[in-house]
Structure formats: structure tokens, C-alpha cells
Design an enzyme around this catalytic site. Structure first.
Site, PDB file in Angstrom:
ATOM      1  N   ARG A  78      -0.354  95.440  35.140  1.00 50.31           N
ATOM      2  CA  ARG A  78      -1.702  95.916  35.426  1.00 50.31           C
ATOM      3  C   ARG A  78      -1.786  96.648  36.764  1.00 50.31           C
ATOM      4  O   ARG A  78      -2.595  97.560  36.927  1.00 50.31           O
ATOM      5  CB  ARG A  78      -2.694  94.749  35.419  1.00 50.31           C
ATOM      6  CG  ARG A  78      -2.993  94.202  34.031  1.00 50.31           C
ATOM      7  CD  ARG A  78      -4.003  93.070  34.079  1.00 50.31           C
ATOM      8  NE  ARG A  78      -4.346  92.609  32.740  1.00 50.31           N
ATOM      9  CZ  ARG A  78      -5.318  93.121  31.990  1.00 50.31           C
ATOM     10  NH1 ARG A  78      -6.054  94.109  32.471  1.00 50.31           N
ATOM     11  NH2 ARG A  78      -5.569  92.653  30.786  1.00 50.31           N
ATOM     12  N   CYS A 150      -8.310 119.111  32.515  1.00 54.75           N
ATOM     13  CA  CYS A 150      -7.963 120.123  31.522  1.00 54.75           C
ATOM     14  C   CYS A 150      -8.899 121.321  31.635  1.00 54.75           C
ATOM     15  O   CYS A 150      -8.450 122.475  31.572  1.00 54.75           O
ATOM     16  CB  CYS A 150      -8.020 119.534  30.117  1.00 54.75           C
ATOM     17  SG  CYS A 150      -9.583 118.691  29.729  1.00 54.75           S
TER      18      CYS A 150
END
Length: 337
Positions: A78, A150
Site C-alpha cells: 500500500r 492525457c
């Protein structure tokens, strides 16, 4: 070959691995995801509802993901500090969890033996580089960098060409953006943005985006000149930027098209061939699934009101194309180091 570790095996993490295997410049030696065991990693990598089934051999053995005979260590930590990157030789880390986006958090990877970290999201207080726009300004002393988003990768390239050639006085950007994993399939609570909690399957959802403002990190000259918003739509992949700009120089839409063709041919300073594409065909979004380009200029979709005010349209595969740029950025960073 450059040894790479991927933290977060979601949409971008898996497609970075597919791109790396295709490019054969990067060697992914380890993947970490606390929510997936190695068998599930193999399944998600092999089968993809958008980009299709992986055509090679995918298997697992002794806790490792094996693709076409190449063994990849699988971790389930984690905390980045606990990932033993050094044990498998991973020096360059693709941080694609969407969680560890500050320099302080991303630097935790160094405790496990990593040397550099590239964040696949807009970073907070992190140097931002867009391939074809400002990557040449990368300083090898920087340990953590961001590959932006993006949408920023598409918009920044489009804005660079226009600003370099004609000058941008101001602009408004709209991205019509495909569904992402953070959205809800049915109406559900979303405390920060109520509209984002509405079902993605049957709605067009207005949303905020920092993509336009993030462009100024790559092109400082555009500071205060760009802003924008997003509409999330019920498609699985491929998005489109609609940029309305007021230009400094009088020009024609034909001149804009020529500038974009030149960029696609690798003739625009700083933009290598393979970053920009140009089309005058009657295309729609699915025609660009799997496109490697940051930005595909749609000459037929754009329009000019007059010689200084125009609407420009550019497509991008927000999954595959972005993952390709992440790989390109890692390769560049490795060469500089």
C-alpha cells in the site's frame, strides 16, 4: 534497456506495460498493486474491453506475472516506501495510482531503491513535462516529474503549434472526454462534485478540468490565456479537444491546416514525427482507438469565423496514446541520466 517498475495496475498502468512490450526499449521488471493478486493482474492484462485481448502468452508462476516468457515481479504494497524495487532492479518508476501525486509522496519510492519517478497525472508542485512541447527542458537533477494529463498532452501540442506560428491572444478549451474509472455506472453520492456522481452510462456530464491551465506549465507564454471545461460522455475510449482561439496574426484556416500538416511530418521545431497526426477524412472517435499520437488534427471538423478567430478540433486516445507518451518520457529521462 531501461528497467521500469509500475505502481498501480489500472487502465494506464496496464497500457504502459503493453506499450513497453511493443516498443522493446523499456523492460518492466515489477508491478505493484495492493488490490490485485498476481492471477487477477494476469487476467486484467490479458483481456481488455477496449484494446482487445493481448495476443501473446500471459501466465503466472511462483508469484510472478509472466508475459511471453518475461518474468515480472508482483508486489501488493500500500505504501511506496515498502515496495522493494531494488530487489528486481527497477530504477524508473511509473506512478500510476492517481494517489501519490506530490513530490513528497512520490519520493517515497526512492526508499525501495528507485532512482526516478514519473507521475501519470498532473502533479502538485512537481515539474511537468509534455513530450514534443517542453521535455527538452528536463533537468536530470529532478527526481520526480509529471507527464501531465492525457488532455494536456493533446492540448499542449495543439497550442504549441498555433502559438508558435500565429500567436494565441486567448483561448477556451472544451474536451469531450470518454468515461474513466472514477465515474459512477449508476447515480451515486459524490460529495465534491454532485454532477460527477450521476450515471455515466446515459448522461453527458459537465465537469471541471485543469488541462488548459496545466498547459501553461509546459508553455509559460500562455499563462492567463487559456482555460476550459470537460463534458464526460458514455464512450469507453478516445476523447476530443475543441479549442476556440483568438490569434495575434491574421491568417487563413488553410494556413492553420498547413502548419498542422508540417507538424505531422516532423517539420515543426521541437515536435518529432509520431507526436502529431493530421486527417481530412470523415472520421469518428472509434477510428482512433489504439492511436499512438498525442494529437490528431481533424481538418474537416474545424472552422474559422474570421482571420483571427477559429475553432480547432483534435482527437486523442486518452488511454493508449497517453500511455505511449509516458513510455517516451521514461525513455528520455533514462537517456538524460
Amino acid at each position: 534497456m531501461v528497467n521500469v517498475g509500475i505502481n498501480g495496475f489500472g487502465r494506464i498502468g496496464r497500457l504502459v506495460l503493453r506499450n513497453a512490450l511493443q516498443m522493446q526499449i523499456l523492460t518492466v521488471v515489477a508491478v505493484n498493486d495492493p488490490f490485485l493478486d498476481v492471477e487477477y493482474m494476469a487476467y486484467l492484462f490479458k483481456y481488455d474491453s477496449v484494446h482487445g485481448r493481448y495476443q501473446g502468452k500471459v501466465e503466472t508462476k511462483d508469484g510472478k506475472l509472466i508475459i511471453d516468457g518475461h518474468k515480472i515481479a508482483a508486489f501488493a504494497e500500500r505504501e511506496p516506501a515498502n515496495i522493494k524495487w531494488a530487489d528486481c532492479g527497477a530504477e524508473y518508476i511509473v506512478e500510476s495510482t492517481g494517489v501519490f501525486k506530490t513530490e513528497e509522496l512520490a519520493k517515497e519510492h526512492l526508499k525501495g531503491g528507485a532512482k526516478k519517478v514519473v507521475i501519470t497525472a498532473p502533479g502538485s508542485g512537481v515539474p511537468t513535462y509534455v513530450v514534443g512541447v517542453n521535455l527538452d527542458k528536463y533537468d536530470p537533477k529532478e527526481v520526480v516529474i509529471s507527464n501531465a494529463s492525457c488532455t494536456t498532452n493533446c492540448l499542449a501540442v495543439l497550442a504549441k503549434v498555433i502559438n508558435d506560428k500565429f500567436g494565441i491572444v486567448e483561448g477556451l478549451m472544451t474536451t469531450v472526454h470518454a468515461t474513466t474509472a472514477t465515474q459512477k455506472t449508476v447515480d451515486a453520492p459524490a460529495k465534491k462534485d454532485w454532477r460527477s456522481g450521476r450515471s455515466v452510462t446515459n448522461n453527458i456530464i459537465p465537469a471541471s478540468t485543469g488541462a488548459a491551465k496545466a498547459v501553461t506549465k509546459a508553455i509559460p507564454d500562455l499563462e492567463g490565456k487559456l482555460t476550459g471545461l470537460a463534458f464526460r460522455v458514455p464512450t469507453l475510449d478516445v476523447s476530443v479537444v475543441d479549442l476556440v482561439v483568438r490569434l495575434e496574426k491574421e491568417t487563413s484556416y488553410d494556413d492553420v491546416k498547413k502548419a498542422m500538416r508540417d507538424a505531422a511530418d516532423g517539420k515543426h521545431p521541437g515536435i518529432e514525427k509520431g507526436i502529431v497526426d493530421y486527417t481530412e477524412e470523415d472520421v469518428v472517435s472509434t477510428d482512433f482507438v489504439g492511436s499512438n499520437y498525442s494529437m490528431i488534427f481533424d481538418a474537416k471538423a474545424g472552422i474559422a469565423l474570421n482571420s483571427r478567430f477559429m475553432k480547432l478540433v483534435a482527437w486523442y486516445d486518452n488511454e493508449w496514446g497517453y500511455a505511449r507518451r509516458v513510455c517516451d518520457e521514461v525513455v528520455y529521462v533514462a537517456k538524460k541520466n
